[in-house]
Write a protein that holds these residues in place. Structure first.
Motif, PDB file in Angstrom:
ATOM      1  N   UNK A 107      33.623  41.181  38.220  1.00  0.00           N
ATOM      2  CA  UNK A 107      34.948  40.626  38.476  1.00  0.00           C
ATOM      3  C   UNK A 107      35.964  41.723  38.779  1.00  0.00           C
ATOM      4  N   UNK A 108      35.898  42.816  38.016  1.00  0.00           N
ATOM      5  CA  UNK A 108      36.841  43.915  38.241  1.00  0.00           C
ATOM      6  C   UNK A 108      36.592  44.567  39.594  1.00  0.00           C
ATOM      7  N   UNK A 109      35.314  44.764  39.918  1.00  0.00           N
ATOM      8  CA  UNK A 109      34.979  45.398  41.197  1.00  0.00           C
ATOM      9  C   UNK A 109      35.526  44.596  42.369  1.00  0.00           C
ATOM     10  N   UNK A 110      35.450  43.260  42.285  1.00  0.00           N
ATOM     11  CA  UNK A 110      35.903  42.395  43.381  1.00  0.00           C
ATOM     12  C   UNK A 110      37.339  41.925  43.191  1.00  0.00           C
ATOM     13  N   UNK A 111      37.926  42.241  42.030  1.00  0.00           N
ATOM     14  CA  UNK A 111      39.288  41.814  41.715  1.00  0.00           C
ATOM     15  C   UNK A 111      39.459  40.315  41.920  1.00  0.00           C
ATOM     16  N   UNK A 112      38.467  39.571  41.443  1.00  0.00           N
ATOM     17  CA  UNK A 112      38.489  38.113  41.477  1.00  0.00           C
ATOM     18  C   UNK A 112      37.969  37.592  40.150  1.00  0.00           C
ATOM     19  N   UNK A 146      37.562  33.441  26.531  1.00  0.00           N
ATOM     20  CA  UNK A 146      37.683  33.535  25.073  1.00  0.00           C
ATOM     21  C   UNK A 146      37.727  34.981  24.593  1.00  0.00           C
ATOM     22  N   UNK A 147      37.016  35.847  25.299  1.00  0.00           N
ATOM     23  CA  UNK A 147      36.953  37.255  24.909  1.00  0.00           C
ATOM     24  C   UNK A 147      38.142  38.055  25.441  1.00  0.00           C
ATOM     25  N   UNK A 148      39.006  37.423  26.228  1.00  0.00           N
ATOM     26  CA  UNK A 148      40.222  38.082  26.675  1.00  0.00           C
ATOM     27  C   UNK A 148      40.111  38.881  27.948  1.00  0.00           C
ATOM     28  N   UNK A 149      39.100  38.573  28.787  1.00  0.00           N
ATOM     29  CA  UNK A 149      38.940  39.305  30.042  1.00  0.00           C
ATOM     30  C   UNK A 149      39.599  38.589  31.218  1.00  0.00           C
ATOM     31  N   UNK A 188      46.996  25.203  36.771  1.00  0.00           N
ATOM     32  CA  UNK A 188      46.953  23.767  37.037  1.00  0.00           C
ATOM     33  C   UNK A 188      46.075  23.449  38.236  1.00  0.00           C
ATOM     34  N   UNK A 189      45.937  24.406  39.143  1.00  0.00           N
ATOM     35  CA  UNK A 189      45.092  24.203  40.323  1.00  0.00           C
ATOM     36  C   UNK A 189      43.644  24.601  40.069  1.00  0.00           C
ATOM     37  N   UNK A 190      43.353  25.069  38.838  1.00  0.00           N
ATOM     38  CA  UNK A 190      41.988  25.451  38.502  1.00  0.00           C
ATOM     39  C   UNK A 190      41.649  26.896  38.800  1.00  0.00           C
ATOM     40  N   UNK A 191      42.592  27.670  39.319  1.00  0.00           N
ATOM     41  CA  UNK A 191      42.334  29.070  39.650  1.00  0.00           C
ATOM     42  C   UNK A 191      42.505  29.962  38.423  1.00  0.00           C
ATOM     43  N   UNK A 192      41.702  31.006  38.388  1.00  0.00           N
ATOM     44  CA  UNK A 192      41.782  31.978  37.300  1.00  0.00           C
ATOM     45  C   UNK A 192      42.103  33.345  37.871  1.00  0.00           C
ATOM     46  N   UNK A 193      42.497  34.258  36.981  1.00  0.00           N
ATOM     47  CA  UNK A 193      42.751  35.638  37.379  1.00  0.00           C
ATOM     48  C   UNK A 193      42.331  36.547  36.231  1.00  0.00           C
ATOM     49  N   UNK A 194      42.124  37.804  36.552  1.00  0.00           N
ATOM     50  CA  UNK A 194      41.856  38.804  35.525  1.00  0.00           C
ATOM     51  C   UNK A 194      43.098  39.010  34.671  1.00  0.00           C
ATOM     52  N   UNK A 195      42.913  39.407  33.424  1.00  0.00           N
ATOM     53  CA  UNK A 195      44.071  39.755  32.601  1.00  0.00           C
ATOM     54  C   UNK A 195      44.737  40.982  33.213  1.00  0.00           C
ATOM     55  N   UNK A 196      46.048  41.171  32.997  1.00  0.00           N
ATOM     56  CA  UNK A 196      46.797  42.246  33.668  1.00  0.00           C
ATOM     57  C   UNK A 196      46.195  43.635  33.519  1.00  0.00           C
ATOM     58  N   UNK A 197      45.607  43.964  32.356  1.00  0.00           N
ATOM     59  CA  UNK A 197      45.107  45.331  32.190  1.00  0.00           C
ATOM     60  C   UNK A 197      43.785  45.581  32.899  1.00  0.00           C
ATOM     61  N   UNK A 198      43.271  44.574  33.608  1.00  0.00           N
ATOM     62  CA  UNK A 198      42.091  44.777  34.440  1.00  0.00           C
ATOM     63  C   UNK A 198      42.420  44.679  35.926  1.00  0.00           C
TER      64      UNK A 198
END
Length: 217
Positions: free
Chosen positions: A20-25, A51-54, A60-70
């Protein structure tokens, strides 16, 4: 059904985070493609990463993102260079790192190879069309790379023979390691077999496997 915490090993979770970090998705489909998972299992893995905080909770649209420090802007906290650190503070290469080292060195000829990342338990039954071709094999486990080798007829067959013959007095034990994996770089055209020799020599020197090839010294 096992809980996500018991279904996915710590190393597997780490590999997912690095992807996920490598692809920033942070998408389920990315985990499906890169880890070859079905949708349900990839979804469970994504929930565990949340749950692990990554990763952040879905919008609301179902999209996710990495936490800011990643994210890209905070490099000090990002997973770096596809390495991890074990309890002895030694650098350990993970599966994605092995593939990236290969691609970086052999970028101009990558198209000559198929790349497979298989759990050791599924190698013998894998029905992929090109898994049996000539090429290079890399045995990996969380503690690091175990062995690198090549075969100019059938790389998978030769790799499995190391397990059968207990090469180095320790390889048979890999069969009981649920985290052990086999990375195969098989050639699309057997006439390019000289590239298998080049890749084996390079990876042997770069990855410093536990069991060295007698052929290479």
């Amino acid at each position: 059904m096992p809980s996500p915490e018991t279904e996915f090993s710590p190393n597997y979770v780490k590999q997912a985070v690095e992807i996920l970090v490598h692809h920033q998705q942070a998408t389920v489909s990315l985990l499906q493609r890169r880890l070859r998972l079905g949708y349900s299992k990839a979804q469970r893995l994504m929930m565990l990463l949340e749950e692990e905080g990554f990763v952040l909770a879905a919008s609301e649209t179902g999209q996710r993102d990495l936490v800011p420090n990643l994210k890209n802007g905070n490099n000090a906290c990002r997973v770096k260079n596809l390495f991890s650190v074990n309890q002895d503070s030694e650098l350990i290469m993970d599966v994605l790192g092995v593939v990236e080292i290969f691609k970086k060195e052999f970028d101009s000829v990558c198209e000559k190879f198929f790349i497979y990342d298989l759990a050791l338990s599924e190698v013998a039954s894998c029905a992929e069309e090109h898994v049996w071709k000539p090429g290079v094999y890399v045995f990996w486990r969380p503690a690091g790379v175990v062995k690198v080798g090549r075969h100019l007829t059938n790389a998978r067959k030769r790799a499995l023979e190391h397990i059968r013959d207990n090469t180095g007095g320790s390889m048979a034990g890999l069969a009981d390691d649920p985290d052990a994996r086999l990375i195969l770089f098989t050639l699309k055209d057997p006439e390019d077999m000289h590239w298998a020799a080049a890749v084996e020599i390079f990876l042997e020197r770069e990855l410093n496997p536990e069991i060295r090839s007698g052929r290479l010294g």
